[in-house]
Motif scaffolding. Structure first.
Motif, PDB file in Angstrom:
ATOM      1  N   HIS A  48       0.837  -1.198   0.000  1.00 22.21           N
ATOM      2  CA  HIS A  48       0.000   0.000   0.000  1.00 22.21           C
ATOM      3  C   HIS A  48       0.879   1.257   0.000  1.00 22.21           C
ATOM      4  CE1 HIS A  48      -4.237  -0.893   0.058  1.00 22.21           C
ATOM      5  NE2 HIS A  48      -4.081  -1.861   0.946  1.00 22.21           N
ATOM      6  N   ILE A  49       1.927   1.224   0.793  1.00 21.62           N
ATOM      7  CA  ILE A  49       2.839   2.373   0.868  1.00 21.62           C
ATOM      8  C   ILE A  49       3.537   2.591  -0.470  1.00 21.62           C
ATOM      9  CG2 ILE A  49       4.943   3.244   1.964  1.00 21.62           C
ATOM     10  CD1 ILE A  49       4.077   1.733   4.507  1.00 21.62           C
ATOM     11  N   ILE A  50       4.039   1.504  -1.060  1.00 20.08           N
ATOM     12  CA  ILE A  50       4.728   1.608  -2.348  1.00 20.08           C
ATOM     13  C   ILE A  50       3.769   2.103  -3.431  1.00 20.08           C
ATOM     14  CG2 ILE A  50       5.913   0.306  -4.158  1.00 20.08           C
ATOM     15  CD1 ILE A  50       6.988  -1.541  -1.988  1.00 20.08           C
ATOM     16  N   GLY A 108       4.154 -13.304 -16.330  1.00 25.76           N
ATOM     17  CA  GLY A 108       4.898 -12.080 -16.608  1.00 25.76           C
ATOM     18  C   GLY A 108       6.394 -12.254 -16.396  1.00 25.76           C
ATOM     19  N   ASP A 109       7.192 -11.671 -17.277  1.00 27.94           N
ATOM     20  CA  ASP A 109       8.650 -11.727 -17.191  1.00 27.94           C
ATOM     21  C   ASP A 109       9.127 -10.596 -16.293  1.00 27.94           C
ATOM     22  OD1 ASP A 109      11.452 -11.181 -17.790  1.00 27.94           O
ATOM     23  OD2 ASP A 109      11.234 -12.608 -19.422  1.00 27.94           O
ATOM     24  N   TYR A 110       9.854 -10.923 -15.224  1.00 28.50           N
ATOM     25  CA  TYR A 110      10.314  -9.904 -14.282  1.00 28.50           C
ATOM     26  C   TYR A 110      11.146  -8.827 -14.971  1.00 28.50           C
ATOM     27  CZ  TYR A 110       8.922 -12.868 -10.331  1.00 28.50           C
ATOM     28  OH  TYR A 110       8.212 -13.613  -9.433  1.00 28.50           O
ATOM     29  N   ALA A 111      12.058  -9.244 -15.850  1.00 25.49           N
ATOM     30  CA  ALA A 111      12.952  -8.288 -16.506  1.00 25.49           C
ATOM     31  C   ALA A 111      12.152  -7.267 -17.309  1.00 25.49           C
ATOM     32  CB  ALA A 111      13.941  -9.023 -17.410  1.00 25.49           C
ATOM     33  N   VAL A 112      11.128  -7.743 -18.032  1.00 28.97           N
ATOM     34  CA  VAL A 112      10.290  -6.841 -18.831  1.00 28.97           C
ATOM     35  C   VAL A 112       9.497  -5.911 -17.927  1.00 28.97           C
ATOM     36  CG1 VAL A 112       8.363  -6.727 -20.462  1.00 28.97           C
ATOM     37  CG2 VAL A 112      10.117  -8.493 -20.721  1.00 28.97           C
ATOM     38  N   LEU A 113       8.948  -6.458 -16.843  1.00 30.32           N
ATOM     39  CA  LEU A 113       8.142  -5.656 -15.922  1.00 30.32           C
ATOM     40  C   LEU A 113       8.945  -4.518 -15.312  1.00 30.32           C
ATOM     41  CD1 LEU A 113       5.662  -5.070 -14.181  1.00 30.32           C
ATOM     42  CD2 LEU A 113       6.462  -6.842 -12.592  1.00 30.32           C
ATOM     43  N   PHE A 114      10.126  -4.825 -14.803  1.00 33.02           N
ATOM     44  CA  PHE A 114      10.908  -3.791 -14.120  1.00 33.02           C
ATOM     45  C   PHE A 114      11.525  -2.800 -15.109  1.00 33.02           C
ATOM     46  CE2 PHE A 114      10.989  -7.284 -10.920  1.00 33.02           C
ATOM     47  CZ  PHE A 114      10.199  -6.635  -9.988  1.00 33.02           C
ATOM     48  N   GLN A 115      11.768  -3.252 -16.341  1.00 28.56           N
ATOM     49  CA  GLN A 115      12.217  -2.326 -17.377  1.00 28.56           C
ATOM     50  C   GLN A 115      11.119  -1.319 -17.684  1.00 28.56           C
ATOM     51  OE1 GLN A 115      15.347  -2.190 -18.677  1.00 28.56           O
ATOM     52  NE2 GLN A 115      14.627  -0.270 -19.583  1.00 28.56           N
ATOM     53  N   LYS A 116       9.878  -1.773 -17.679  1.00 29.60           N
ATOM     54  CA  LYS A 116       8.758  -0.871 -17.910  1.00 29.60           C
ATOM     55  C   LYS A 116       8.604   0.115 -16.759  1.00 29.60           C
ATOM     56  CE  LYS A 116       5.969  -3.675 -21.026  1.00 29.60           C
ATOM     57  NZ  LYS A 116       4.635  -4.200 -21.337  1.00 29.60           N
ATOM     58  N   LEU A 117       8.843  -0.345 -15.546  1.00 30.00           N
ATOM     59  CA  LEU A 117       8.776   0.563 -14.394  1.00 30.00           C
ATOM     60  C   LEU A 117       9.825   1.667 -14.524  1.00 30.00           C
ATOM     61  CD1 LEU A 117       8.259  -1.928 -11.426  1.00 30.00           C
ATOM     62  CD2 LEU A 117       6.597  -0.303 -12.329  1.00 30.00           C
ATOM     63  N   SER A 119      11.096   2.751 -17.314  1.00 27.90           N
ATOM     64  CA  SER A 119      10.708   3.620 -18.431  1.00 27.90           C
ATOM     65  C   SER A 119       9.623   4.602 -18.029  1.00 27.90           C
ATOM     66  CB  SER A 119      10.237   2.776 -19.621  1.00 27.90           C
ATOM     67  OG  SER A 119       9.004   2.143 -19.332  1.00 27.90           O
ATOM     68  N   ARG A 120       8.889   4.299 -16.948  1.00 25.77           N
ATOM     69  CA  ARG A 120       7.856   5.203 -16.439  1.00 25.77           C
ATOM     70  C   ARG A 120       8.415   6.148 -15.371  1.00 25.77           C
ATOM     71  NH1 ARG A 120       2.453   4.110 -17.419  1.00 25.77           N
ATOM     72  NH2 ARG A 120       2.264   3.005 -19.398  1.00 25.77           N
ATOM     73  N   ASN A 121       9.728   6.153 -15.227  1.00 28.62           N
ATOM     74  CA  ASN A 121      10.402   7.034 -14.261  1.00 28.62           C
ATOM     75  C   ASN A 121      10.040   6.720 -12.812  1.00 28.62           C
ATOM     76  OD1 ASN A 121      11.724   8.602 -16.301  1.00 28.62           O
ATOM     77  ND2 ASN A 121       9.820   9.719 -16.637  1.00 28.62           N
ATOM     78  N   VAL A 122       9.755   5.455 -12.535  1.00 29.10           N
ATOM     79  CA  VAL A 122       9.586   5.038 -11.145  1.00 29.10           C
ATOM     80  C   VAL A 122      10.953   5.139 -10.471  1.00 29.10           C
ATOM     81  CG1 VAL A 122       9.044   3.097  -9.633  1.00 29.10           C
ATOM     82  CG2 VAL A 122       7.659   3.514 -11.671  1.00 29.10           C
ATOM     83  N   PRO A 123      11.044   5.724  -9.273  1.00 31.80           N
ATOM     84  CA  PRO A 123      12.346   5.881  -8.601  1.00 31.80           C
ATOM     85  C   PRO A 123      13.144   4.584  -8.571  1.00 31.80           C
ATOM     86  CG  PRO A 123      10.643   7.042  -7.382  1.00 31.80           C
ATOM     87  CD  PRO A 123       9.939   6.287  -8.489  1.00 31.80           C
ATOM     88  N   PHE A 129      14.177  -2.312  -4.924  1.00 29.85           N
ATOM     89  CA  PHE A 129      13.533  -2.978  -3.795  1.00 29.85           C
ATOM     90  C   PHE A 129      12.566  -4.053  -4.283  1.00 29.85           C
ATOM     91  CE2 PHE A 129      10.062  -3.387  -0.766  1.00 29.85           C
ATOM     92  CZ  PHE A 129      10.734  -3.627   0.413  1.00 29.85           C
ATOM     93  N   LEU A 130      11.743  -3.696  -5.286  1.00 28.13           N
ATOM     94  CA  LEU A 130      10.787  -4.665  -5.831  1.00 28.13           C
ATOM     95  C   LEU A 130      11.499  -5.835  -6.498  1.00 28.13           C
ATOM     96  CD1 LEU A 130       8.095  -2.264  -7.353  1.00 28.13           C
ATOM     97  CD2 LEU A 130       7.861  -3.703  -5.325  1.00 28.13           C
ATOM     98  N   TRP A 131      12.603  -5.535  -7.186  1.00 26.20           N
ATOM     99  CA  TRP A 131      13.381  -6.606  -7.832  1.00 26.20           C
ATOM    100  C   TRP A 131      13.901  -7.595  -6.783  1.00 26.20           C
ATOM    101  CZ3 TRP A 131      14.465  -8.393 -12.627  1.00 26.20           C
ATOM    102  CH2 TRP A 131      15.512  -9.304 -12.742  1.00 26.20           C
ATOM    103  N   ASN A 132      14.471  -7.070  -5.706  1.00 24.69           N
ATOM    104  CA  ASN A 132      14.974  -7.945  -4.637  1.00 24.69           C
ATOM    105  C   ASN A 132      13.841  -8.733  -3.989  1.00 24.69           C
ATOM    106  OD1 ASN A 132      17.693  -7.206  -4.879  1.00 24.69           O
ATOM    107  ND2 ASN A 132      17.412  -5.406  -3.597  1.00 24.69           N
ATOM    108  N   TRP A 133      12.710  -8.089  -3.823  1.00 25.54           N
ATOM    109  CA  TRP A 133      11.564  -8.745  -3.204  1.00 25.54           C
ATOM    110  C   TRP A 133      11.052  -9.876  -4.090  1.00 25.54           C
ATOM    111  CZ3 TRP A 133       6.492  -5.812  -1.470  1.00 25.54           C
ATOM    112  CH2 TRP A 133       5.766  -6.628  -0.619  1.00 25.54           C
ATOM    113  N   TYR A 134      10.862  -9.588  -5.373  1.00 21.32           N
ATOM    114  CA  TYR A 134      10.332 -10.587  -6.294  1.00 21.32           C
ATOM    115  C   TYR A 134      11.333 -11.719  -6.525  1.00 21.32           C
ATOM    116  CZ  TYR A 134       5.879  -8.573  -7.761  1.00 21.32           C
ATOM    117  OH  TYR A 134       4.579  -8.149  -7.790  1.00 21.32           O
TER     118      TYR A 134
END
Length: 216
Positions: A48-50, A108-117, A119-123, A129-134
């Protein structure tokens, strides 16, 4: 409490409870069970915080109604009914194509998902953090009160996660655009072929009329 990359171990684990879809069906078939994922309270609060911090980066097109705040799937249903009514009232055919992505949440492919994040300028620190979590995501099956051994999940968004629907919508955004472009292109080609066919029919009719006059 054990800690992995700043996270409690329990936060990286999900308990999956298989639930029967049809009690009158084949209880020995895996297809007759729906997995219900139970995430910890800690992970739900954390997600929720994220989500509050990155929601502005997860915007999608106006054609996306699911997994968006202040939107629901009732809106496109009403829109579709209005379009159908319009074409019916004008005695015009309407063609609809429905696509169903089987087990989409799990593929879903993790690499594609986080690359999209990114590209959306997510910090960057949130993406890391999400990569380590997943990457440490594990699950156990709860069946008849007995827990299975833990196993690693290497793809797909977290079942039962607060972030999961939003991440899935972002992951599918490019595919949705590709499908729309494909069908728009096919529609245009169909219209061009229809126009050429109509033109050829007119030429044939004119030639036939001309020949008929000469014979008369």
């Amino acid at each position: 409490m054990d800690i992995i990359i700043g996270l409690p171990v329990d936060a990286t684990h999900t308990i999956i409870c298989p639930t029967v879809k049809d009690k009158k069906g084949d209880l020995s078939s895996i297809l007759n069970y729906r997995p219900i994922a139970l995430a910890t309270i800690f992970s739900k609060i954390l997600e929720h915080i994220i989500l509050d911090r990155i929601y502005e980066h997860l915007d999608s097109t106006d054609n996306q109604f699911g997994f968006k705040r202040k939107h629901n799937t009732l809106m496109p249903v009403l829109l579709l009914k209005e379009i159908l009514r319009f074409y019916r009232d004008h005695n015009t055919n309407m063609y609809i194509c429905f696509l169903d992505a089987t087990k989409a949440f799990d593929r879903g492919d993790y690499a594609v998902l986080f690359q999209k994040l990114l590209s959306r300028n997510v910090p960057g620190y949130i993406v890391k953090f999400l990569w380590n979590w997943y990457s440490k995501h594990c699950a156990r099956i709860l069946w008849a009160g007995i827990l299975s051994d833990s196993f690693v999940i290497c793809n797909g968004v977290r079942q039962g996660g607060i972030l999961s629907p939003f991440l899935f919508a972002l992951y599918r955004e490019r595919d949705r655009e590709a499908h729309l472009n494909y069908y728009a292109s096919a529609y245009n080609r169909g219209r061009q072929l229809s126009h050429r066919k109509t033109k050829l029919n007119r030429i044939r009719q004119n030639k036939h009329a001309s020949l008929t006059k000469k014979c008369i």
